[in-house]
Write an enzyme that holds these catalytic residues in place. Structure first.
Site, PDB file in Angstrom:
ATOM      1  CG  HIS A 129      34.474  65.871  27.595  1.00  0.00           C
ATOM      2  ND1 HIS A 129      34.854  66.306  28.835  1.00  0.00           N
ATOM      3  CD2 HIS A 129      33.177  65.493  27.713  1.00  0.00           C
ATOM      4  CE1 HIS A 129      33.838  66.205  29.676  1.00  0.00           C
ATOM      5  NE2 HIS A 129      32.808  65.699  29.003  1.00  0.00           N
ATOM      6  CD  GLU A 149      39.094  68.699  26.783  1.00  0.00           C
ATOM      7  OE1 GLU A 149      39.144  69.576  27.657  1.00  0.00           O
ATOM      8  OE2 GLU A 149      38.022  68.203  26.366  1.00  0.00           O
ATOM      9  CB  CYS A 152      36.557  67.901  33.023  1.00  0.00           C
ATOM     10  SG  CYS A 152      36.586  66.390  32.026  1.00  0.00           S
ATOM     11  CB  CYS A 177      39.767  65.848  29.639  1.00  0.00           C
ATOM     12  SG  CYS A 177      38.209  65.609  28.764  1.00  0.00           S
TER      13      CYS A 177
END
Length: 141
Positions: free
Chosen positions: A46, A48, A76, A79
Site C-alpha cells: 500500500h 502508506e 486501512c 496501515c
C-alpha cells in the site's frame, strides 16, 4: 496533498487502486509513493507502507516521530497498525473509507501521540477512486 494526488494518478495509470502518499519531515519530502500491490504481487504494498519503509530508510530510524504522512484515502487497519509502530507524529488523509478505513475501529489503532486531520482534497481523492472502480466494473461486464 497535491503531491499525494499526483502519486494516486500514477497508480491509476499503472492499473493500481489510485491511492498516493507523501511523507514529510521538517518541510522536506522524505518519500512519495502509490499503491503497488499489482506490480509487486504483494498485498502489503500500500502507498502508506511503501512511504513508511522509504522514510525510515532515509532517516535511518524505524520511528517517524516528527513526520507527517499525507495520504489520499483513510488508511486501512494494516496501515494504521504500521503507522502506530512507526510512531508517526501526524496523519492527514483526504477521503474517508467507510468500509475498510481504520476509523471504523477508532483512532486508538494509531499511536496515542499521532495527530489526525482529514478531509483535505477529499473530493479530488474520492473522484479518482470512483472513476477507477467505475471503469473496473465496466471492463468486467
Amino acid at each position: 496533498m497535491k503531491l499525494a494526488l499526483a502519486e494516486a494518478r500514477k497508480a491509476e495509470l499503472a492499473g493500481e487502486i489510485p491511492i498516493g502518499a507523501v511523507l514529510v519531515h521538517q518541510h522536506k519530502i522524505l518519500a512519495k509513493s502509490h499503491n503497488q500491490t499489482e506490480l509487486l504481487h504483494d498485498v502489503t504494498a500500500h502507498a502508506e507502507m511503501l512511504a513508511i519503509t522509504s522514510g525510515s530508510e532515509f532517516l535511518g530510524s524505524k520511528y517517524l516521530k516528527n513526520c507527517t504522512l499525507y495520504v489520499t484515502l483513510e488508511p486501512c487497519v494494516m496501515c494504521a497498525g504500521a503507522l502506530r509502530w512507526s510512531q508517526l507524529a501526524r496523519l492527514v488523509y483526504g477521503a474517508e473509507d467507510d468500509k475498510l478505513g481504520f476509523m471504523r475501529y477508532g483512532k486508538d489503532l494509531l499511536h496515542p501521540k499521532t495527530q489526525v486531520e482529514f478531509g483535505l482534497c477529499s473530493e479530488d481523492a474520492s473522484l479518482l477512486l470512483k472513476r477507477f472502480f467505475s471503469a473496473k466494473r465496466l471492463l468486467s461486464k
